[in-house]
Structures are given as structure tokens and as C-alpha cells.
Enzyme design. Structure first.
Site, PDB file in Angstrom:
ATOM      1  N   ASP A 121       0.829  -1.207   0.000  1.00 38.72           N
ATOM      2  CA  ASP A 121       0.000   0.000   0.000  1.00 38.72           C
ATOM      3  C   ASP A 121       0.864   1.257   0.000  1.00 38.72           C
ATOM      4  O   ASP A 121       1.405   1.648   1.035  1.00 38.72           O
ATOM      5  CB  ASP A 121      -0.913  -0.021   1.225  1.00 38.72           C
ATOM      6  CG  ASP A 121      -1.965   1.071   1.193  1.00 38.72           C
ATOM      7  OD1 ASP A 121      -1.940   1.888   0.261  1.00 38.72           O
ATOM      8  OD2 ASP A 121      -2.812   1.099   2.097  1.00 38.72           O
ATOM      9  N   ASP A 331      -1.641   5.412  -5.953  1.00 37.34           N
ATOM     10  CA  ASP A 331      -1.870   4.603  -4.756  1.00 37.34           C
ATOM     11  C   ASP A 331      -2.127   3.154  -5.154  1.00 37.34           C
ATOM     12  O   ASP A 331      -3.141   2.843  -5.772  1.00 37.34           O
ATOM     13  CB  ASP A 331      -3.068   5.166  -3.981  1.00 37.34           C
ATOM     14  CG  ASP A 331      -3.319   4.446  -2.666  1.00 37.34           C
ATOM     15  OD1 ASP A 331      -2.493   3.601  -2.290  1.00 37.34           O
ATOM     16  OD2 ASP A 331      -4.342   4.731  -2.022  1.00 37.34           O
TER      17      ASP A 331
END
Length: 460
Positions: A121, A331
Site C-alpha cells: 500500500d 496509490d
């Protein structure tokens, strides 16, 4: 996702009472591992301040020197010098990951190592693992047993990281039974909490990190942990002194969907000679603004094309304003791409025009995707045409017309772009769906991101 605004305001009120900054408000769907239905992953991080981190590389089991985690003087939180993450020649690691709606890597932690799944992440800082000891110890396990690791240590309450004014956590850390306790709230109302600990990652017999600070979650609805990869001082690359990392997201297709496998590098990628790079943007004058995340990888997006037509969207829409709204971040922890209203409305307007208003009326997938269609996706894709996300330095991310629509089940296909405001955020987010079949490299020292086309399913 509608919980985001109320939680953020609650956090501001709560922390202002204690004279604290609201640090990381992360939104993520709690059913990250599910690959069907209307569940998808979202990861956002809004960090307002940070301080440098240094390590004592040899703490004994059960303790760590409090001086190994030091804070800088107030007001110097985000003054990151170029090269703040020095190159580590010892780390050169290649692995694979499973790709459903997220990039799920498996890393060996502890001594001897226990291999655990974690979501890679780039929108999060703190890494955390599942530490629910009562789970059955049958492989494959997703839970870490601290009692089996000789290099495991609890972070004591007198550590600077456990001080109530620490800006790295959503809510203040606390001391519970002489353990440093942390809590993270997510937008769907779920909570992940546990204790801050340190342990080593054994990437290979000759590549072992020093003890790194991670969360040992004792309560979470997630199926796996998080590998925090942003620019924060507590992120995995920052603590492990890894100067570069990269991944190649394979195409996800087929019904029922087969979970494909991608490739992940820590350190130098042998394919990087063919990458094209774009420099990360920084905005020191607005780092403390509530809508801006200074620890995100902020990209200089310049425009969007659909079917060969460049949409009339000012470049300023992809840049943060004085309050931080409009930041464009990449992201890996967010599945789809999300755009602020001014950009989204132009995309929707063009889609409606070229498809002849064929949108599925009153339908919204996952609470944020509403450009959805019944009917033949190939035919609809041809009407829409190729889509291109444009960035500085001549970098165009081409999404072929065959990949513009995502199969969300039930015969419905949606354009993989949502409206940011429906998530409760004012940022543009370039999600992992639009990163498929290309290398994405994050150079923390050079402060740039590289892209390179690839058939990611053939690299493993």
C-alpha cells in the site's frame, strides 16, 4: 465510504482537544480479500506532520532502547532532504504477489521467519500484521505468533513513538499494561488496533532488515496486514533504508476471475533502463493543510484523453489548491481511479456523449462508480475508445478500449473511474486498475516515479 467526512471531523475535534494533529485518516474497504460483488479496496492517507526516525539495530528480546526513536524540534516535521532514504546495497529482493483488488505480498517476518500476507500500500505509512494468537496454526496462516520469534520486541511505553503528541497516528497512542497501544479507524466504521512492536524481516539468508517498527494487530476485520510504502518515516522502505521499489500489476480478467500473479522488487529493478520517469511534486507551503497528504507520491498529471480527444480540464484541477484539495497521488492500495468533481464531470460528459446516454440508470457500484452499462462491453468499449492519462515528461498511460470497462458482476460493466467526493476526499487518486500491465517504480532518493509497459503475467 460515506463515513469518511464524519470520522475526519470527529478526529479533528477529538485531537484538537488534546492539541494534536489529525495524522492518518485511511479509508479502506474491510472486505479487501473478496474478489466478487461490490467490494473493492480503497486506501487514503492524510498525514499532517512527521519527524525523523533512527534505529538501534540490535535491541534485545522484549525491549528496545527508547533513544532509538527520536523526534525533531517542533516545526521541522516534513523537511525531508533529497536522499533522506539512503541506498541500501544489501537489499535486492524479488518476489511475487497475488492481485485481486489489491496487491497482496507475502513476506517473512521474525526469527525463525513466519511468512504473512500483507497488502502493498503506497498510500499508507504504518505496516501492521495480524497477531491474533487464537487462530488455528494451520498453513497457510495469516496470523503472526510473537512467542515463536526470538527477534520480536514490544515497544515500551517510554518510547517517543508512544507519546500522546506523536503525529504519526490517527488517534493518540496509549500505554496499556506497559505496551504501546495504537488504533486506526477506517471509513466504513471498522477499527484496527493492537500494539507497536519491532521485528526483523528476513528477505533471504543474507538479507535481513534491522528490527522495524510495525503494528501487531489484535483486533481487525482485515484478512491480512498492511505493508505501508509511502514517504513517511515509519513506512517499510524508510525504516529498511530501501531506496527503490517497484511492481508489475498483471491483467485481471475472466469470469469467474482467476487471481493473477505479479512481480515485486525491493531495490534495483533490472528492467528500469526502459522506464520513463516523472518527478514527484512537493508543496512545502501547504503541507499542514487538512486536505493535503505530504507523505503521498504526488504526480504531475496534465490531462485526460478519451477516444483521441483531449478533455477540456485545466491542469490546475490536478494540482492542490491553497487548502490541499486537488492533489494527484498514485496509490497501489486503491483499486479504481478517482477524480475531483471538475475532472470527473468532464469525463462523464464525454462518456455520455459518445455512448448515446446508455448509462445504467440509478445504478452505482460500490458507492462510487456510476458510469456503468448493461449490454455488450466490447461494443460499448468501441464507442468510448482508448483512454489516456497524461503526465509531465510526455508520459501517457494508455488504457485500451477493451480495458476501459471493468466487469463488476451481474452482467454490468463500469468505467473504472469514480467521483472523489463520494469517498469523502478532495484528491485525485490513480488506482491500481489503471496500473495494470506496466512496471511502476518508486525512487525515494531521486523522488520520482517510473513507468514501463510490460506483460506482467509473464514475468513471474
Amino acid at each position: 465510504m460515506a463515513f469518511y467526512n464524519s470520522l475526519f471531523l470527529l478526529c479533528l475535534v477529538f485531537l484538537s482537544f488534546f492539541d494534536l494533529g489529525c495524522t492518518e485518516i485511511e479509508t479502506r474497504n474491510a472486505t479487501l480479500k473478496n474478489t466478487t460483488g461490490e467490494n473493492y479496496s480503497v486506501s487514503l492517507s492524510f498525514s499532517l506532520s512527521s519527524v525523523p526516525l533512527s534505529h538501534n539495530t540490535s535491541p534485545s528480546r522484549g525491549e528496545i532502547q527508547s533513544s532509538s526513536l527520536v523526534s525533531s524540534p517542533k516545526g521541522h516535521g516534513h523537511q525531508r532532504s533529497k536522499g533522506a532514504v539512503p541506498s541500501s546495497p544489501l537489499i535486492k529482493y524479488k518476489s511475487s504477489f497475488r492481485y485481486s483488488m489489491a496487491l497482496i505480498v507475502s513476506l517473512p517476518i521474525g526469527t525463525p521467519p513466519q511468512t504473512l500476507p500483507m497488502v502493498l500500500d503506497t498510500g499508507s505509512q504504518l505496516s501492521w500484521i495480524q497477531c491474533q494468537r487464537k487462530l488455528p496454526r494451520k498453513p497457510p496462516t495469516v496470523s503472526f505468533d510473537p512467542s515463536l520469534s526470538s527477534s520480536f520486541s514490544n515497544l515500551p511505553c517510554n518510547s517517543p513513538l508512544c507519546m500522546p503528541r506523536n503525529p504519526d497516528f490517527t488517534l493518540p497512542t496509549s500505554c496499556v499494561k506497559n505496551l504501546c497501544h495504537y488504533s486506526y479507524f477506517y471509513a466504513d466504521g471498522t477499527l484496527a488496533e493492537g500494539n507497536l512492536v519491532t521485528d526483523k524481516f528476513k528477505l533471504s539468508p543474507s538479507q535481513i532488515t534491522p528490527p522495524l517498527v510495525v503494528g501487531c494487530a489484535t483486533s481487525s476485520s482485515e484478512a491480512q496486514g498492511i505493508l505501508g510504502m509511502n514517504l513517511g518515516r515509519l513506512s517499510f522502505p524508510s525504516q529498511a533504508k530501501i531506496s527503490k521499489f517497484s511492481y508489475c500489476v498483471p491483467l485481471r480478467q475472466g469470469t469467474p476471475r482467476i487471481t493473477p500473479t505479479g512481480t515485486f522488487y525491493l531495490g534495483q529493478n533490472p528492467n528500469s533502463h526502459s522506464f520513463k520517469y516523472v518527478n514527484l511534486l512537493s508543496f512545502p507551503q501547504i503541507q499542514s493543510m487538512p486536505n493535503f497528504d505530504p507523505l503521498a507520491y504526488t504526480l504531475p498529471m496534465t490531462g485526460i484523453m478519451i477516444g483521441g480527444k483531449k478533455l477540456n480540464i485545466p491542469v490546475s484541477v490536478f494540482r492542490p489548491d491553497s487548502g490541499g484539495s486537488g492533489q494527484t497521488m498514485i496509490d497501489s492500495g486503491t483499486q479504481y481511479t478517482f477524480l475531483v468533481d471538475e475532472a470527473y464531470s468532464k469525463v462523464r460528459e464525454e462518456v455520455v456523449r459518445v455512448t448515446g446516454r446508455r448509462l445504467k440508470r440509478g445504478y452505482m457500484h460500490g458507492g462510487s462508480l456510476d458510469m456503468c452499462f448493461d449490454g455488450n462491453p466490447i461494443e460499448i468499449g468501441r464507442l468510448i475508445g482508448d483512454m489516456v492519462f497524461q503526465f509531465e515528461n510526455g508520459i501517457d498511460i494508455l488504457i485500451n478500449k477493451e480495458r476501459v470497462l471493468d466487469d463488476v458482476g451481474g452482467g454490468v460493466h463500469c468505467i473504472a473511474i469514480g467521483r472523489s467526493s463520494l469517498l469523502g476526499t478532495s484528491s485525485n487518486i490513480f488506482g491500481n486498475y489503471h496500473q495494470q500491465n506496466r512496471w511502476v517504480e518508486f525512487d525515494l532518493v531521486g523522488r520520482k516515479v517510473g513507468f514501463g509497459a510490460a506483460d506482467c503475467s509473464k514475468l513471474v
